[in-house]
Design a protein around this motif. Structure first.
Motif, PDB file in Angstrom:
ATOM      1  N   THR A 286       0.973  -1.250  -0.038  1.00 45.86           N
ATOM      2  CA  THR A 286       0.222  -0.036   0.213  1.00 45.86           C
ATOM      3  C   THR A 286       0.769   1.119   0.253  1.00 45.86           C
ATOM      4  OG1 THR A 286      -1.638  -1.188   1.194  1.00 45.86           O
ATOM      5  CG2 THR A 286      -1.795   1.341   1.440  1.00 45.86           C
ATOM      6  N   TYR A 287       1.903   1.319   0.754  1.00 48.18           N
ATOM      7  CA  TYR A 287       2.816   2.488   0.889  1.00 48.18           C
ATOM      8  C   TYR A 287       3.649   2.536  -0.469  1.00 48.18           C
ATOM      9  CZ  TYR A 287       6.580   5.548   2.559  1.00 48.18           C
ATOM     10  OH  TYR A 287       7.372   6.515   2.575  1.00 48.18           O
ATOM     11  N   SER A 288       3.859   1.428  -1.258  1.00 54.23           N
ATOM     12  CA  SER A 288       4.613   1.837  -2.510  1.00 54.23           C
ATOM     13  C   SER A 288       3.587   2.296  -3.353  1.00 54.23           C
ATOM     14  CB  SER A 288       4.766   0.334  -2.807  1.00 54.23           C
ATOM     15  OG  SER A 288       5.936  -0.382  -2.118  1.00 54.23           O
ATOM     16  N   GLN A 289       2.250   1.770  -3.241  1.00 52.10           N
ATOM     17  CA  GLN A 289       1.279   2.386  -4.252  1.00 52.10           C
ATOM     18  C   GLN A 289       1.082   3.708  -4.029  1.00 52.10           C
ATOM     19  OE1 GLN A 289      -0.179   1.382  -7.086  1.00 52.10           O
ATOM     20  NE2 GLN A 289      -1.531   3.169  -7.245  1.00 52.10           N
ATOM     21  N   PHE A 290       0.955   4.078  -2.782  1.00 51.28           N
ATOM     22  CA  PHE A 290       0.776   5.606  -2.347  1.00 51.28           C
ATOM     23  C   PHE A 290       1.971   6.414  -3.026  1.00 51.28           C
ATOM     24  CE2 PHE A 290       2.201   8.833   0.525  1.00 51.28           C
ATOM     25  CZ  PHE A 290       1.363   9.698   0.669  1.00 51.28           C
TER      26      PHE A 290
ATOM     27  N   PHE B 241      -3.214  20.043 -12.669  1.00 55.00           N
ATOM     28  CA  PHE B 241      -4.466  19.016 -12.098  1.00 55.00           C
ATOM     29  C   PHE B 241      -3.661  19.302 -10.553  1.00 55.00           C
ATOM     30  CE2 PHE B 241      -5.211  14.978  -9.877  1.00 55.00           C
ATOM     31  CZ  PHE B 241      -6.672  15.168 -10.011  1.00 55.00           C
ATOM     32  N   ALA B 242      -2.710  19.049 -10.230  1.00 52.60           N
ATOM     33  CA  ALA B 242      -2.181  19.046  -8.897  1.00 52.60           C
ATOM     34  C   ALA B 242      -2.383  20.341  -8.198  1.00 52.60           C
ATOM     35  CB  ALA B 242      -0.792  18.593  -8.788  1.00 52.60           C
ATOM     36  N   LEU B 243      -2.010  21.429  -8.614  1.00 52.59           N
ATOM     37  CA  LEU B 243      -1.903  22.752  -8.244  1.00 52.59           C
ATOM     38  C   LEU B 243      -3.421  23.110  -8.317  1.00 52.59           C
ATOM     39  CD1 LEU B 243       0.795  24.697  -9.885  1.00 52.59           C
ATOM     40  CD2 LEU B 243       0.666  23.690  -7.665  1.00 52.59           C
ATOM     41  N   THR B 244      -4.360  22.706  -9.107  1.00 48.24           N
ATOM     42  CA  THR B 244      -5.776  22.986  -8.750  1.00 48.24           C
ATOM     43  C   THR B 244      -6.166  22.463  -7.502  1.00 48.24           C
ATOM     44  OG1 THR B 244      -6.142  23.302 -11.284  1.00 48.24           O
ATOM     45  CG2 THR B 244      -8.005  22.658  -9.845  1.00 48.24           C
ATOM     46  N   GLY B 245      -6.107  21.187  -7.322  1.00 49.72           N
ATOM     47  CA  GLY B 245      -6.474  20.457  -5.962  1.00 49.72           C
ATOM     48  C   GLY B 245      -5.740  20.807  -4.984  1.00 49.72           C
ATOM     49  N   ALA B 246      -4.454  21.410  -4.952  1.00 49.51           N
ATOM     50  CA  ALA B 246      -3.636  21.704  -3.808  1.00 49.51           C
ATOM     51  C   ALA B 246      -4.109  23.276  -3.426  1.00 49.51           C
ATOM     52  CB  ALA B 246      -2.185  21.595  -4.068  1.00 49.51           C
TER      53      ALA B 246
ATOM     54  N   VAL C   8     -12.101  21.667   2.405  1.00 49.43           N
ATOM     55  CA  VAL C   8     -10.888  21.223   1.857  1.00 49.43           C
ATOM     56  C   VAL C   8     -10.884  19.790   1.542  1.00 49.43           C
ATOM     57  CG1 VAL C   8      -9.555  23.287   2.139  1.00 49.43           C
ATOM     58  CG2 VAL C   8      -9.548  21.445   3.986  1.00 49.43           C
ATOM     59  N   LEU C   9     -11.409  18.907   2.763  1.00 50.73           N
ATOM     60  CA  LEU C   9     -11.753  17.690   2.842  1.00 50.73           C
ATOM     61  C   LEU C   9     -12.548  17.361   1.409  1.00 50.73           C
ATOM     62  CD1 LEU C   9     -12.252  16.752   6.447  1.00 50.73           C
ATOM     63  CD2 LEU C   9     -10.239  16.350   5.131  1.00 50.73           C
ATOM     64  N   LEU C  10     -13.681  17.835   1.263  1.00 50.40           N
ATOM     65  CA  LEU C  10     -14.336  17.542   0.213  1.00 50.40           C
ATOM     66  C   LEU C  10     -13.813  17.585  -1.081  1.00 50.40           C
ATOM     67  CD1 LEU C  10     -17.350  17.409  -1.119  1.00 50.40           C
ATOM     68  CD2 LEU C  10     -17.586  19.826  -1.004  1.00 50.40           C
ATOM     69  N   TRP C  11     -12.628  18.119  -1.075  1.00 48.99           N
ATOM     70  CA  TRP C  11     -11.880  18.316  -2.482  1.00 48.99           C
ATOM     71  C   TRP C  11     -11.163  16.797  -2.862  1.00 48.99           C
ATOM     72  CZ3 TRP C  11     -11.018  21.490  -6.726  1.00 48.99           C
ATOM     73  CH2 TRP C  11     -11.969  22.575  -6.780  1.00 48.99           C
ATOM     74  N   ILE C  12     -11.191  16.056  -1.670  1.00 50.62           N
ATOM     75  CA  ILE C  12     -10.705  14.594  -1.803  1.00 50.62           C
ATOM     76  C   ILE C  12     -11.358  13.885  -3.063  1.00 50.62           C
ATOM     77  CG2 ILE C  12     -10.664  12.301  -0.651  1.00 50.62           C
ATOM     78  CD1 ILE C  12      -9.981  13.876   1.819  1.00 50.62           C
ATOM     79  N   VAL C  13     -12.804  14.276  -3.084  1.00 50.70           N
ATOM     80  CA  VAL C  13     -13.777  13.580  -4.356  1.00 50.70           C
ATOM     81  C   VAL C  13     -13.055  13.997  -5.554  1.00 50.70           C
ATOM     82  CG1 VAL C  13     -15.819  13.753  -5.145  1.00 50.70           C
ATOM     83  CG2 VAL C  13     -15.599  13.702  -2.706  1.00 50.70           C
ATOM     84  N   TYR C  14     -12.631  15.171  -5.666  1.00 56.85           N
ATOM     85  CA  TYR C  14     -12.172  15.771  -6.900  1.00 56.85           C
ATOM     86  C   TYR C  14     -10.732  15.220  -7.044  1.00 56.85           C
ATOM     87  CZ  TYR C  14      -9.567  19.055 -10.176  1.00 56.85           C
ATOM     88  OH  TYR C  14      -8.891  19.814 -11.203  1.00 56.85           O
ATOM     89  N   ASN C  15      -9.877  15.068  -6.194  1.00 61.17           N
ATOM     90  CA  ASN C  15      -8.471  14.250  -6.427  1.00 61.17           C
ATOM     91  C   ASN C  15      -8.639  12.944  -6.870  1.00 61.17           C
ATOM     92  OD1 ASN C  15      -6.856  16.892  -5.883  1.00 61.17           O
ATOM     93  ND2 ASN C  15      -7.092  16.310  -3.701  1.00 61.17           N
ATOM     94  N   VAL C  16      -9.279  12.235  -6.070  1.00 59.90           N
ATOM     95  CA  VAL C  16      -9.323  10.689  -6.196  1.00 59.90           C
ATOM     96  C   VAL C  16     -10.191  10.343  -7.521  1.00 59.90           C
ATOM     97  CG1 VAL C  16     -10.369   8.448  -5.484  1.00 59.90           C
ATOM     98  CG2 VAL C  16      -9.344  10.339  -3.663  1.00 59.90           C
TER      99      VAL C  16
ATOM    100  N   ALA D 169      -5.566   6.969  -0.161  1.00 57.46           N
ATOM    101  CA  ALA D 169      -4.672   7.928   0.609  1.00 57.46           C
ATOM    102  C   ALA D 169      -3.700   9.000  -0.036  1.00 57.46           C
ATOM    103  CB  ALA D 169      -3.455   6.807   1.129  1.00 57.46           C
ATOM    104  N   SER D 170      -3.349   8.546  -1.102  1.00 55.50           N
ATOM    105  CA  SER D 170      -2.694   9.695  -2.007  1.00 55.50           C
ATOM    106  C   SER D 170      -3.810  10.809  -2.616  1.00 55.50           C
ATOM    107  CB  SER D 170      -2.112   8.962  -3.692  1.00 55.50           C
ATOM    108  OG  SER D 170      -1.771  10.149  -4.446  1.00 55.50           O
ATOM    109  N   GLY D 171      -4.868  10.798  -2.797  1.00 57.45           N
ATOM    110  CA  GLY D 171      -5.832  11.498  -3.005  1.00 57.45           C
ATOM    111  C   GLY D 171      -6.287  12.384  -1.845  1.00 57.45           C
TER     112      GLY D 171
END
Length: 271
Positions: free
Chosen positions: A7-11, A24-29, A66-74, A106-108
């Protein structure tokens, strides 16, 4: 231990791929964090909501935002990697399916959790918010929210036709969850139909738990906190948040079932 290592390797892999798509990353961050900080700081000292300084009242809501944006990232990550056959190749390795999905979730989530830490720090130092009245309940709300939003994103991702349209399709979902969450105003000030629906969506329970835990008043049973005691104790705050915690757990279970039913490892083929 081997599952955790997988799992950590996949993360780590997901994080590496995530930051390669810089736009995409900066939009979510940066977008959710920038909006949250700008709005909360600008409203600090401008009136009061539910007896609190406006900036202080808004801050716990923006933690949920900001937690809601997990949906966007994942969702965007899952749809994109499915279309690029990344998942198909990963399934040809010793990685278990659960390790792949957990690493993705976890990554998202990690970006949003870092944003939560920044918001809490800025709230305590710049907005002069009080120290959270129940840090344990606050942690429970943040973790449950992250889990529920991650599972919801994985479940919904299988319904998307392609990665190219995932952003356009997920944005209305985020907007609906945001507008019915009570982030910027009590749910009781929403239109009548929204007042009946909002408490059962996954976003408003997160706001209620975080706001109750941070400000020490029962915003779960009474979003305006007008008819409740000035403060609720450690045990009372957990009791007050029993319903929103249960709703989040129900959403996590439903989303998990959706993931098992609809998540796809291969791209959708036309014709």
């Amino acid at each position: 231990m081997s599952w955790l290592r997988y799992t950590y390797s996949q993360f780590l892999l997901s994080q590496r791929v995530y930051w390669r798509d810089l736009g995409f990353a900066l939009t979510g961050a940066l977008l959710p964090l920038g909006l949250s900080l700008a709005y909360a700081i600008s409203r600090h000292g401008e009136g009061r909501i539910a007896g609190y300084d406006t900036g202080v009242y808004l801050l716990p809501g923006f933690v949920a935002f900001v937690l809601l944006w997990i949906v966007y990232n994942v969702i965007n990550s899952a749809a994109s990697r499915r279309d690029r056959l990344v998942y198909k190749r990963l399934r040809g390795t010793p990685l278990p399916d659960t390790a792949i999905l957990t690493g993705e979730a976890a990554s998202g989530s990690v970006t949003s959790l870092i944003q939560v830490g920044i918001l809490v720090t800025v709230g305590l130092t710049v907005i002069e918010a009080p120290f959270p009245g129940n840090p344990l309940l606050l942690l429970v709300g943040i973790v449950l929210g992250a889990v529920a939003f991650s599972l919801l994103a994985i479940g919904l991702s299988g319904l998307l036709p392609s990665g190219e349209v995932s952003t356009w399709l997920v944005t209305p979902v985020i907007l609906v969850l945001m507008m019915t969450s009570g982030i910027a105003m009590p749910v009781t000030e929403l239109p009548g139909w929204a007042q009946h629906v909002a408490p059962y969506l996954p976003s408003s329970p997160v706001v209620e738990i975080v706001r109750t835990a941070w400000l020490g008043r029962d915003f779960a049973s009474d979003p305006t906190a007008a008819g409740v005691p000035a403060t609720v104790g450690f045990v009372e705050s957990f009791r007050a948040c029993a319903q929103p915690v249960g709703i989040l757990c129900a959403w996590a279970g439903l989303s998990f079932s959706m993931g098992k039913r609809f998540f796809r490892w291969d791209p959708r083929r036309s014709g």
